[in-house]
Design a protein around this motif. Structure first.
Motif, PDB file in Angstrom:
ATOM      1  N   ALA A 252      -6.255  -3.256  11.878  1.00 52.05           N
ATOM      2  CA  ALA A 252      -5.171  -3.705  11.003  1.00 52.05           C
ATOM      3  C   ALA A 252      -4.632  -5.059  11.462  1.00 52.05           C
ATOM      4  O   ALA A 252      -4.277  -5.917  10.635  1.00 52.05           O
ATOM      5  CB  ALA A 252      -4.046  -2.668  10.986  1.00 52.05           C
ATOM      6  N   ALA A 253      -4.589  -5.270  12.783  1.00 49.83           N
ATOM      7  CA  ALA A 253      -4.042  -6.520  13.322  1.00 49.83           C
ATOM      8  C   ALA A 253      -4.933  -7.717  13.034  1.00 49.83           C
ATOM      9  O   ALA A 253      -4.478  -8.868  13.132  1.00 49.83           O
ATOM     10  CB  ALA A 253      -3.823  -6.384  14.827  1.00 49.83           C
TER      11      ALA A 253
ATOM     12  N   ASP B 114      -5.925  -9.027  10.390  1.00 46.43           N
ATOM     13  CA  ASP B 114      -5.472  -9.867   9.274  1.00 46.43           C
ATOM     14  C   ASP B 114      -3.975 -10.146   9.333  1.00 46.43           C
ATOM     15  O   ASP B 114      -3.360 -10.468   8.312  1.00 46.43           O
ATOM     16  CB  ASP B 114      -5.813  -9.190   7.937  1.00 46.43           C
ATOM     17  N   LEU B 115      -3.394 -10.018  10.513  1.00 50.16           N
ATOM     18  CA  LEU B 115      -1.969 -10.284  10.667  1.00 50.16           C
ATOM     19  C   LEU B 115      -1.747 -11.467  11.599  1.00 50.16           C
ATOM     20  O   LEU B 115      -2.489 -11.643  12.571  1.00 50.16           O
ATOM     21  CB  LEU B 115      -1.251  -9.055  11.247  1.00 50.16           C
TER      22      LEU B 115
ATOM     23  N   CYS C 112       3.786   0.237  16.585  1.00 47.64           N
ATOM     24  CA  CYS C 112       2.757   0.771  15.688  1.00 47.64           C
ATOM     25  C   CYS C 112       2.151   2.036  16.286  1.00 47.64           C
ATOM     26  O   CYS C 112       1.765   2.045  17.458  1.00 47.64           O
ATOM     27  CB  CYS C 112       1.670  -0.273  15.458  1.00 47.64           C
TER      28      CYS C 112
ATOM     29  N   LEU D  27      -6.284   0.981   6.199  1.00 52.16           N
ATOM     30  CA  LEU D  27      -5.913  -0.210   6.966  1.00 52.16           C
ATOM     31  C   LEU D  27      -5.039  -1.157   6.156  1.00 52.16           C
ATOM     32  O   LEU D  27      -4.126  -1.786   6.701  1.00 52.16           O
ATOM     33  CB  LEU D  27      -7.171  -0.927   7.454  1.00 52.16           C
ATOM     34  N   ASP D  28      -5.323  -1.269   4.857  1.00 53.00           N
ATOM     35  CA  ASP D  28      -4.465  -2.117   4.021  1.00 53.00           C
ATOM     36  C   ASP D  28      -3.040  -1.569   3.987  1.00 53.00           C
ATOM     37  O   ASP D  28      -2.068  -2.330   4.046  1.00 53.00           O
ATOM     38  CB  ASP D  28      -5.028  -2.212   2.598  1.00 53.00           C
TER      39      ASP D  28
ATOM     40  N   ARG E  15      -1.349  -2.410   7.249  1.00 53.59           N
ATOM     41  CA  ARG E  15      -0.902  -3.814   7.275  1.00 53.59           C
ATOM     42  C   ARG E  15       0.341  -4.011   6.404  1.00 53.59           C
ATOM     43  O   ARG E  15       1.273  -4.718   6.801  1.00 53.59           O
ATOM     44  CB  ARG E  15      -2.018  -4.730   6.785  1.00 53.59           C
ATOM     45  N   ARG E  16       0.346  -3.381   5.228  1.00 49.84           N
ATOM     46  CA  ARG E  16       1.517  -3.535   4.340  1.00 49.84           C
ATOM     47  C   ARG E  16       2.776  -2.993   5.020  1.00 49.84           C
ATOM     48  O   ARG E  16       3.849  -3.600   4.943  1.00 49.84           O
ATOM     49  CB  ARG E  16       1.284  -2.795   3.016  1.00 49.84           C
TER      50      ARG E  16
ATOM     51  N   ILE F 119       3.348  -2.772   8.246  1.00 46.97           N
ATOM     52  CA  ILE F 119       3.750  -3.673   9.338  1.00 46.97           C
ATOM     53  C   ILE F 119       4.425  -4.914   8.774  1.00 46.97           C
ATOM     54  O   ILE F 119       5.480  -5.343   9.274  1.00 46.97           O
ATOM     55  CB  ILE F 119       2.521  -4.044  10.196  1.00 46.97           C
ATOM     56  N   ARG F 120       3.830  -5.503   7.728  1.00 41.42           N
ATOM     57  CA  ARG F 120       4.431  -6.707   7.140  1.00 41.42           C
ATOM     58  C   ARG F 120       5.836  -6.406   6.596  1.00 41.42           C
ATOM     59  O   ARG F 120       6.760  -7.205   6.747  1.00 41.42           O
ATOM     60  CB  ARG F 120       3.534  -7.252   6.028  1.00 41.42           C
TER      61      ARG F 120
END
Length: 368
Positions: free
Chosen positions: A220-221, A223-224, A273, A321-322, A325-326, A328-329
């Motif tokens: 996941a990280a 793309d962050l 996380c 995973l998307d 990420r959402r 976390i963002r």
């Protein structure tokens, strides 16, 4: 107050949620003027304090850092009022024997779903399933011999009743957090000490076990725009480090952190996380929240209830995973608001509340 003998297969120098819970409950018990002895597998790297009794032990070959203690009953704990088993194995059997021998109340705590660790014994699916079924039968046998079984969450209660089939009295009682220790502190010194920079920090601390699915966090990280920080260690660490390198993730592995450093670790993070689906409570999530740090956790196991969407963090579905990420963002964007809500709930998760309920349970069982 009732005098208690706690039997555990996990204790110092190993640091994990079980060890932390026993230590914290014991300290609070002593603070109230009570006696709580601990019987644990002896380790050359730990010098017991008064009231701690190490018994002969051997390393568990399939799980690094765990030792198997001989099911012995030290003579010094023979005069207690209540026996509390924090394991159904090894030393838990010694606790069961002491309770039966002296007709004492036996309380057992369900800390870990044993079947989840079958993959450490074999990678063959049929063997794993056989180990899981055997573990559940054994857990049912042991816990049904307790006068009360403590579980730290509703999810753990569901597992014991629906999957394991335990019929003993079950009491949902949170392990609790030492809010005197876990409180917001300035994280700048921690960032400088470990050269973590000034950007967004996301991270995790705890055992790096395969069952924790920490690879989902690394993926996941990828793309962050954030630095990923791992505290702790375990058998999956090398693979996690290699995966981070392959994906170009800025991942820092700090190793085991002293307990005194953890409030600064949590406070330095912008988001904690937690992808592990096997938690019976997930103490590190509550510790992070007590330090004002929101948690993005998997919507499975105890984390279904430990994380409150829009209050203390956000959920995602395991493997999504998307969605991870959402979450976390979103938590990064709402960091200040979520932090304030986390701090509003500190008293609700205090270990003192848990020990109040523990004392009432001991008293009731001792009087029956």
């Amino acid at each position: 107050m009732q005098s208690v003998a706690a039997f555990t297969d996990t204790y110092l120098p190993t640091v994990n949620g079980v060890t932390y819970t026993i230590q914290t409950w014991r300290e609070r018990w002593h603070r109230r003027g009570g006696r709580m002895d601990v019987v644990f597998p002896a380790d050359d790297d730990y010098d017991p304090e008064p009231g701690e009794y190490g018994v002969r032990s051997l390393p568990f070959p399939f799980y690094e850092g765990i030792r198997i203690g001989a099911p012995r009953i030290p003579g010094a704990v023979g005069d207690v009022d209540v026996v509390h088993a924090h394991t159904p194995f090894g030393l838990g059997l010694a606790g069961l024997r002491l309770a039966r021998r002296r007709d004492l109340p036996l309380v057992a705590t369900y800390h870990t779903p044993t079947g989840e660790y079958a993959e450490y014994l074999s990678s063959v699916g049929a063997i794993e399933r056989g180990v899981e079924r055997t573990a559940e039968r054994y857990e049912r046998w042991f816990f049904d011999r307790a006068d009360a079984v403590i579980v730290p969450s509703e999810d753990a209660e569901r597992r014991l009743v629906d999957e394991v089939g335990v019929e003993a009295e079950i009491v949902v009682l949170s392990n609790g957090i030492d809010v005197e220790r876990f409180e917001p502190v300035a994280g700048d010194d921690f960032r400088r000490r470990y050269d973590l920079g000034d950007g967004d920090l996301i991270g995790y601390t705890g055992r790096h076990g395969y069952e924790k699915r920490l690879d989902e966090l690394v993926r996941a990280a990828a793309d962050l725009d954030a630095t990923l920080v791992f505290g702790g260690d375990g058998p999956a660490r090398d693979e996690l480090s290699a995966l981070a390198d392959d994906l170009g993730v800025d991942a820092r592995f700090l190793g085991f952190l002293d307990r005194e450093e953890l409030p600064a670790f949590y406070s330095a993070l912008d988001v904690f996380c937690f992808p592990s689906p096997v938690e019976t409570q997930g103490l590190v999530a509550l510790e992070a929240n007590a330090c004002g740090t929101p948690v993005v956790g998997v919507n499975e196991g105890a984390l279904e209830n430990t994380v409150l969407d829009g209050v203390t963090g956000y959920h995602y579905e395991s493997g999504d995973l998307d969605g991870f990420r959402r979450g976390i963002r979103r938590a990064l964007a709402e960091r200040e608001e979520l932090s304030a809500r986390c701090l509003d709930r500190r008293d609700e998760v205090s270990v003192d509340r848990s020990v109040d309920r523990l004392a009432a349970l001991y008293d009731r069982l001792a009087s029956e």
